[in-house]
Design a protein around this motif. Structure first.
Motif, PDB file in Angstrom:
ATOM      1  N   ARG A   1      -9.076  26.599   0.851  1.00 45.39           N
ATOM      2  CA  ARG A   1      -8.398  27.570  -0.013  1.00 45.39           C
ATOM      3  C   ARG A   1      -6.900  27.283  -0.156  1.00 45.39           C
ATOM      4  O   ARG A   1      -6.068  28.151   0.091  1.00 45.39           O
ATOM      5  CB  ARG A   1      -8.613  28.990   0.496  1.00 45.39           C
ATOM      6  CG  ARG A   1     -10.079  29.338   0.527  1.00 45.39           C
ATOM      7  CD  ARG A   1     -10.299  30.760   0.904  1.00 45.39           C
ATOM      8  NE  ARG A   1     -11.729  31.010   0.993  1.00 45.39           N
ATOM      9  CZ  ARG A   1     -12.269  32.055   1.588  1.00 45.39           C
ATOM     10  NH1 ARG A   1     -11.512  32.977   2.139  1.00 45.39           N
ATOM     11  NH2 ARG A   1     -13.569  32.215   1.622  1.00 45.39           N
TER      12      ARG A   1
ATOM     13  N   LYS B   1     -14.542  13.461   2.415  1.00 45.21           N
ATOM     14  CA  LYS B   1     -15.901  13.680   1.890  1.00 45.21           C
ATOM     15  C   LYS B   1     -16.343  15.154   1.964  1.00 45.21           C
ATOM     16  O   LYS B   1     -16.349  15.748   3.050  1.00 45.21           O
ATOM     17  CB  LYS B   1     -16.872  12.828   2.711  1.00 45.21           C
ATOM     18  CG  LYS B   1     -18.305  12.894   2.260  1.00 45.21           C
ATOM     19  CD  LYS B   1     -19.180  12.101   3.252  1.00 45.21           C
ATOM     20  CE  LYS B   1     -20.585  11.884   2.764  1.00 45.21           C
ATOM     21  NZ  LYS B   1     -21.348  13.074   2.407  1.00 45.21           N
TER      22      LYS B   1
ATOM     23  N   SER C   1     -11.307  19.583  12.918  1.00 43.14           N
ATOM     24  CA  SER C   1     -12.182  18.833  12.022  1.00 43.14           C
ATOM     25  C   SER C   1     -13.571  19.427  12.076  1.00 43.14           C
ATOM     26  O   SER C   1     -14.176  19.508  13.143  1.00 43.14           O
ATOM     27  CB  SER C   1     -12.208  17.360  12.459  1.00 43.14           C
ATOM     28  OG  SER C   1     -12.884  16.566  11.522  1.00 43.14           O
ATOM     29  N   LEU C   2     -14.080  19.852  10.928  1.00 43.40           N
ATOM     30  CA  LEU C   2     -15.411  20.465  10.883  1.00 43.40           C
ATOM     31  C   LEU C   2     -16.481  19.402  10.709  1.00 43.40           C
ATOM     32  O   LEU C   2     -17.503  19.412  11.369  1.00 43.40           O
ATOM     33  CB  LEU C   2     -15.426  21.437   9.684  1.00 43.40           C
ATOM     34  CG  LEU C   2     -16.453  22.533   9.647  1.00 43.40           C
ATOM     35  CD1 LEU C   2     -16.259  23.485  10.814  1.00 43.40           C
ATOM     36  CD2 LEU C   2     -16.326  23.304   8.320  1.00 43.40           C
ATOM     37  N   THR C   3     -16.246  18.443   9.802  1.00 42.79           N
ATOM     38  CA  THR C   3     -17.284  17.457   9.481  1.00 42.79           C
ATOM     39  C   THR C   3     -16.876  16.017   9.811  1.00 42.79           C
ATOM     40  O   THR C   3     -17.575  15.073   9.430  1.00 42.79           O
ATOM     41  CB  THR C   3     -17.701  17.554   7.985  1.00 42.79           C
ATOM     42  OG1 THR C   3     -16.590  17.188   7.144  1.00 42.79           O
ATOM     43  CG2 THR C   3     -18.135  18.950   7.603  1.00 42.79           C
ATOM     44  N   GLY C   4     -15.718  15.851  10.488  1.00 43.71           N
ATOM     45  CA  GLY C   4     -15.364  14.527  11.010  1.00 43.71           C
ATOM     46  C   GLY C   4     -14.315  13.749  10.231  1.00 43.71           C
ATOM     47  O   GLY C   4     -13.797  12.756  10.724  1.00 43.71           O
ATOM     48  N   ASN C   5     -13.979  14.187   9.003  1.00 43.18           N
ATOM     49  CA  ASN C   5     -13.020  13.414   8.205  1.00 43.18           C
ATOM     50  C   ASN C   5     -11.623  13.417   8.831  1.00 43.18           C
ATOM     51  O   ASN C   5     -10.985  12.364   8.977  1.00 43.18           O
ATOM     52  CB  ASN C   5     -12.905  14.000   6.781  1.00 43.18           C
ATOM     53  CG  ASN C   5     -14.208  13.970   6.025  1.00 43.18           C
ATOM     54  OD1 ASN C   5     -14.990  13.047   6.173  1.00 43.18           O
ATOM     55  ND2 ASN C   5     -14.466  14.986   5.220  1.00 43.18           N
ATOM     56  N   THR C   6     -11.161  14.587   9.169  1.00 46.77           N
ATOM     57  CA  THR C   6      -9.795  14.701   9.712  1.00 46.77           C
ATOM     58  C   THR C   6      -9.709  13.998  11.064  1.00 46.77           C
ATOM     59  O   THR C   6      -8.673  13.416  11.415  1.00 46.77           O
ATOM     60  CB  THR C   6      -9.395  16.188   9.834  1.00 46.77           C
ATOM     61  OG1 THR C   6      -9.748  16.854   8.619  1.00 46.77           O
ATOM     62  CG2 THR C   6      -7.900  16.347  10.077  1.00 46.77           C
TER      63      THR C   6
ATOM     64  N   CYS D   1      -8.434  21.014   4.602  1.00 50.77           N
ATOM     65  CA  CYS D   1      -7.932  21.968   3.608  1.00 50.77           C
ATOM     66  C   CYS D   1      -9.001  22.992   3.257  1.00 50.77           C
ATOM     67  O   CYS D   1     -10.156  22.651   3.002  1.00 50.77           O
ATOM     68  CB  CYS D   1      -7.502  21.196   2.366  1.00 50.77           C
ATOM     69  SG  CYS D   1      -7.042  22.253   1.010  1.00 50.77           S
TER      70      CYS D   1
ATOM     71  N   TYR E   1      -3.044  21.306  -7.089  1.00 53.27           N
ATOM     72  CA  TYR E   1      -3.678  21.959  -5.935  1.00 53.27           C
ATOM     73  C   TYR E   1      -3.188  21.311  -4.633  1.00 53.27           C
ATOM     74  O   TYR E   1      -2.806  21.990  -3.683  1.00 53.27           O
ATOM     75  CB  TYR E   1      -5.197  21.816  -6.065  1.00 53.27           C
ATOM     76  CG  TYR E   1      -6.005  22.531  -5.001  1.00 53.27           C
ATOM     77  CD1 TYR E   1      -6.650  23.736  -5.280  1.00 53.27           C
ATOM     78  CD2 TYR E   1      -6.163  21.987  -3.721  1.00 53.27           C
ATOM     79  CE1 TYR E   1      -7.411  24.380  -4.322  1.00 53.27           C
ATOM     80  CE2 TYR E   1      -6.916  22.641  -2.757  1.00 53.27           C
ATOM     81  CZ  TYR E   1      -7.541  23.825  -3.062  1.00 53.27           C
ATOM     82  OH  TYR E   1      -8.289  24.456  -2.096  1.00 53.27           O
TER      83      TYR E   1
ATOM     84  N   GLY F   1     -10.952  18.333  -0.175  1.00 54.24           N
ATOM     85  CA  GLY F   1     -11.907  17.979  -1.215  1.00 54.24           C
ATOM     86  C   GLY F   1     -11.178  17.695  -2.518  1.00 54.24           C
ATOM     87  O   GLY F   1     -11.573  16.832  -3.302  1.00 54.24           O
TER      88      GLY F   1
ATOM     89  N   THR G   1      -6.902  16.527   5.265  1.00 54.73           N
ATOM     90  CA  THR G   1      -7.884  15.966   4.339  1.00 54.73           C
ATOM     91  C   THR G   1      -8.403  17.135   3.501  1.00 54.73           C
ATOM     92  O   THR G   1      -8.503  18.263   3.991  1.00 54.73           O
ATOM     93  CB  THR G   1      -9.052  15.255   5.046  1.00 54.73           C
ATOM     94  OG1 THR G   1      -9.827  16.211   5.778  1.00 54.73           O
ATOM     95  CG2 THR G   1      -8.564  14.173   5.991  1.00 54.73           C
TER      96      THR G   1
HETATM   97  C1  LIG Z   1     -16.683  25.216   4.440  1.00 55.63           C
HETATM   98  C2  LIG Z   1     -15.826  24.260   3.642  1.00 55.63           C
HETATM   99  C3  LIG Z   1     -14.848  24.769   2.797  1.00 55.63           C
HETATM  100  C4  LIG Z   1     -14.050  23.897   2.051  1.00 55.63           C
HETATM  101  N1  LIG Z   1     -13.084  24.420   1.242  1.00 55.63           N
HETATM  102  C5  LIG Z   1     -12.266  23.581   0.583  1.00 55.63           C
HETATM  103  C6  LIG Z   1     -11.225  24.088  -0.231  1.00 55.63           C
HETATM  104  O1  LIG Z   1     -11.065  25.305  -0.389  1.00 55.63           O
HETATM  105  N2  LIG Z   1     -10.386  23.191  -0.839  1.00 55.63           N
HETATM  106  C7  LIG Z   1     -10.525  21.835  -0.695  1.00 55.63           C
HETATM  107  O2  LIG Z   1      -9.731  21.060  -1.250  1.00 55.63           O
HETATM  108  N3  LIG Z   1     -11.531  21.320   0.059  1.00 55.63           N
HETATM  109  C8  LIG Z   1     -12.378  22.159   0.695  1.00 55.63           C
HETATM  110  N4  LIG Z   1     -13.371  21.639   1.487  1.00 55.63           N
HETATM  111  C9  LIG Z   1     -13.461  20.189   1.658  1.00 55.63           C
HETATM  112  C10 LIG Z   1     -12.793  19.777   2.953  1.00 55.63           C
HETATM  113  O3  LIG Z   1     -11.432  20.188   3.016  1.00 55.63           O
HETATM  114  C11 LIG Z   1     -12.825  18.252   3.106  1.00 55.63           C
HETATM  115  O4  LIG Z   1     -14.144  17.768   2.986  1.00 55.63           O
HETATM  116  C12 LIG Z   1     -12.230  17.833   4.441  1.00 55.63           C
HETATM  117  O5  LIG Z   1     -12.100  16.437   4.475  1.00 55.63           O
HETATM  118  C13 LIG Z   1     -13.075  18.287   5.620  1.00 55.63           C
HETATM  119  O6  LIG Z   1     -12.468  17.803   6.799  1.00 55.63           O
HETATM  120  P1  LIG Z   1     -13.287  17.643   8.159  1.00 55.63           P
HETATM  121  O7  LIG Z   1     -14.383  16.648   7.906  1.00 55.63           O
HETATM  122  O8  LIG Z   1     -12.280  17.143   9.127  1.00 55.63           O
HETATM  123  O9  LIG Z   1     -13.822  18.994   8.500  1.00 55.63           O
HETATM  124  C14 LIG Z   1     -14.223  22.481   2.181  1.00 55.63           C
HETATM  125  C15 LIG Z   1     -15.212  21.986   3.037  1.00 55.63           C
HETATM  126  C16 LIG Z   1     -16.002  22.859   3.747  1.00 55.63           C
HETATM  127  C17 LIG Z   1     -17.068  22.281   4.655  1.00 55.63           C
END
Ligand SMILES: Cc1cc2nc3c(=O)[nH]c(=O)nc-3n(C[C@H](O)[C@H](O)[C@H](O)COP(=O)(O)O)c2cc1C
Length: 171
Positions: A55, A115, A9-14, A53, A88, A81, A79
């Motif tokens: 790419r 988010k 999880s990079l930003t906390g959602n997962t 997710c 997709y 975007g 999770t």
């Molecule tokens: C650097 C970055 C790249 C991302 N690339 C994609 C993407 O290619 N496709 C997508 O659907 N969401 C993309 N997102 C959205 C993330 O998948 C989404 O916000 C996810 O919930 C992040 O999970 P996390 O909070 O656990 O890190 C991206 C987000 C970030 C920060």
């Protein structure tokens, strides 16, 4: 049957979805954050991978993890975007399933929106209109919708999905 849930999880959602699913798992279980916590895959029969997710696929840490898992029952949740019920989202789930199935039994999955950071939205809004990543009106709507996720409904849907997946495999 011992279950390991390992998430990135990079930003906390997962992480939020991981904790919701973990709380509702039955039996012997352990929760790990990929690359931060130590675990031994040999100790577990079922591995649940939590990814964000990127790419149309799993994030890089989750790809590294899945390549190390062999001969297990494996489920995944993510999770994204993008909308989970879009083409997709379907393609992302299919690719996740395919990589798991290379060396394991795939037992199920779940995907919801998460988010998107606002800086990311703004960066894409400021791109030239002919850039493939320029955010049009539909795209902006999707980014704004993503800010409501993961929410309570997503947590409940994730728990319900995993209740079914696990009850088919824990006797
Ligand atoms: C650097 C970055 C790249 C991302 N690339 C994609 C993407 O290619 N496709 C997508 O659907 N969401 C993309 N997102 C959205 C993330 O998948 C989404 O916000 C996810 O919930 C992040 O999970 P996390 O909070 O656990 O890190 C991206 C987000 C970030 C920060």
């Amino acid at each position: 049957m011992k279950i390991a849930l390992i998430y990135s999880s990079l930003t906390g959602n997962t992480e939020k979805v991981a904790k919701a699913i973990f709380d509702s798992l039955p039996g012997e279980k352990a929760l790990f954050r990929n690359k931060k916590d130590n675990y031994n895959l040999d100790d577990f029969d079922i591995i649940i991978i939590g990814y964000w997710c990127r790419r149309t696929f799993m994030d890089p840490l989750s790809i590294d993890l899945v390549k190390k898992i062999k001969g297990k029952k494996v489920a995944a949740f993510g999770t994204a975007g993008m909308y989970p019920d879009s083409k997709y989202g379907e393609l992302c789930r299919e690719r996740v399933r395919n990589i798991i199935e290379e060396e394991n039994e795939f037992i199920g999955d779940f995907l919801c929106q998460g988010k998107i950071p606002e800086e990311r939205t703004n960066k894409r809004l400021n791109l030239p209109k002919d850039d493939p990543h320029y955010l049009d009106e539909e795209g902006l709507k999707r980014h704004i919708e993503s800010r409501k996720h993961p929410n309570n409904e997503d947590f409940i849907a994730a728990q319900e999905a995993f209740r079914k997946i696990i009850s088919n495999h824990v006797k």
